[in-house]
Design an enzyme around this catalytic site. Sequence first.
Site, PDB file in Angstrom:
ATOM      1  N   ASN A 182       0.814  -1.230   0.000  1.00 56.67           N
ATOM      2  CA  ASN A 182       0.000   0.000   0.000  1.00 56.67           C
ATOM      3  C   ASN A 182       0.845   1.277   0.000  1.00 56.67           C
ATOM      4  O   ASN A 182       0.312   2.375   0.016  1.00 56.67           O
ATOM      5  CB  ASN A 182      -0.966   0.007   1.196  1.00 56.67           C
ATOM      6  CG  ASN A 182      -0.257   0.136   2.538  1.00 56.67           C
ATOM      7  OD1 ASN A 182       0.963   0.000   2.631  1.00 56.67           O
ATOM      8  ND2 ASN A 182      -1.013   0.402   3.586  1.00 56.67           N
ATOM      9  N   LYS A 183       2.168   1.146  -0.043  1.00 53.29           N
ATOM     10  CA  LYS A 183       3.016   2.349  -0.013  1.00 53.29           C
ATOM     11  C   LYS A 183       3.170   2.936  -1.428  1.00 53.29           C
ATOM     12  O   LYS A 183       2.726   2.339  -2.391  1.00 53.29           O
ATOM     13  CB  LYS A 183       4.398   2.001   0.552  1.00 53.29           C
ATOM     14  CG  LYS A 183       4.374   1.157   1.801  1.00 53.29           C
ATOM     15  CD  LYS A 183       4.165   1.957   3.069  1.00 53.29           C
ATOM     16  CE  LYS A 183       4.220   1.021   4.267  1.00 53.29           C
ATOM     17  NZ  LYS A 183       3.967   1.639   5.536  1.00 53.29           N
ATOM     18  N   GLN A 184       3.872   4.069  -1.508  1.00 56.42           N
ATOM     19  CA  GLN A 184       4.030   4.740  -2.810  1.00 56.42           C
ATOM     20  C   GLN A 184       4.678   3.827  -3.846  1.00 56.42           C
ATOM     21  O   GLN A 184       4.330   3.867  -5.015  1.00 56.42           O
ATOM     22  CB  GLN A 184       4.857   6.020  -2.661  1.00 56.42           C
ATOM     23  CG  GLN A 184       4.098   7.180  -2.035  1.00 56.42           C
ATOM     24  CD  GLN A 184       4.156   7.180  -0.524  1.00 56.42           C
ATOM     25  OE1 GLN A 184       4.436   6.161   0.118  1.00 56.42           O
ATOM     26  NE2 GLN A 184       3.887   8.332   0.080  1.00 56.42           N
TER      27      GLN A 184
END
Length: 385
Positions: A182-184
């Site tokens: 779910n991170k960049q």
Amino acid sequence: MHEEIPLSRPDITVHEEEYVLRALRSGRLSQGPMVAEFERLVAERAGCSQGVAVNSGTDGLHLVLRALGVGPGDEVVTTPFSFVASSNAILMVGATPKFVDICPTSLNMDPAKVEQAIGPRTKAILAVEAFGNPTHMDTYASIAARHEIPLIEDCCEALGTRHKGRPCGHFGRAGVFGFYPNKQITTGEGGMIVTDDPRLADTCRSLRNQGRPIPKSGAGALGVWLQHERLGYNARLDELSAALGVAQMQRLDELVAARQRVARTYLTHLLHRQELVLPTVDSQSEVSWFVFVVRLTTGWGRDERDRIIASLRRHDVGAADYFPCIHLQPFYREMFGYRDGAFPIAESVSQRTIALPFFTRMSDREISFVVQTLELMLEREKLSR
Ligand SMILES: *Cc1c(COP(=O)(O)O)cnc(C)c1O
């Protein structure tokens, strides 16, 4: 029937597929050229000379604290409003988190309270960019410098973000990124320590690799492979994950631009909603947007918020209560005896937050659907009061 709109979704293209295949076919699956290139790219982006790839953001924080010699009897000043890993890393080395309440605008630690919390046992400040917001990072850095203690930046939510012209990852003695899906950017699982201190980086490299000495150039790798200088861990990142990371880093600007577009669209749609406090970015920051979290205004309670999240989910809109306060997690309550009210601002904020679906390829139609569904839920709640 429309499709479910998830809370988050990684952005993987044929470019990533090609890189992972290249690593797979190379025959070298651990600690090879992909890891080295991934380290170079992330360190460069954070404005740091050193990158140390690890297998999670949590491990990265753990290794940095160990490398800095933080241990039993020490306190680390940190925020209660974060993902639990930022504070768990402090427990892993046997130290005690010294929580301070947050500023209600940035949702990061209130700098005045950081200053007050520093005492004779304080060994470090561990700051988190909450939801990727970098406000106050430079202030924490000067507080840490004045007290001659290191600032550790848990920038797991802030890859690609800048504050006052400086990239996140570069405010402390060391910064740690995380690459959960779910991170960049994602590597599946993975993390990266960045620092300008080559000795600290070498200690982290040894700790991630079973306490092996860091080979000086020219040293026979076999000679040191079964030599262990300290208690180490296996926190190595594999080549396949690093290959995914390299491909994602090459697309970081594109990914950040897409996140900014989605955030802008949400903000335009939601600007007029009186019931909501929208995420704010100070004028000196350029953020890469980790998540899109709105919150109900102070008149609303936790039950109403929870009902809204539940109904969003029933309408196939991913939503979550980012973040429940760390000090009120069951094992923190048990270990430290925390009660409700210990950090009133963090608690009040955390009872009213709603994380909305947020990912690079969200279409305008999907954003509109999320907004309309949220508006419907707000109206319903108001009617049932
Ligand atoms: C994601 C995250 C981490 C690390 O997560 P891992 O899943 O261990 O990579 C640490 N701190 C914060 C604030 C995070 O958001």
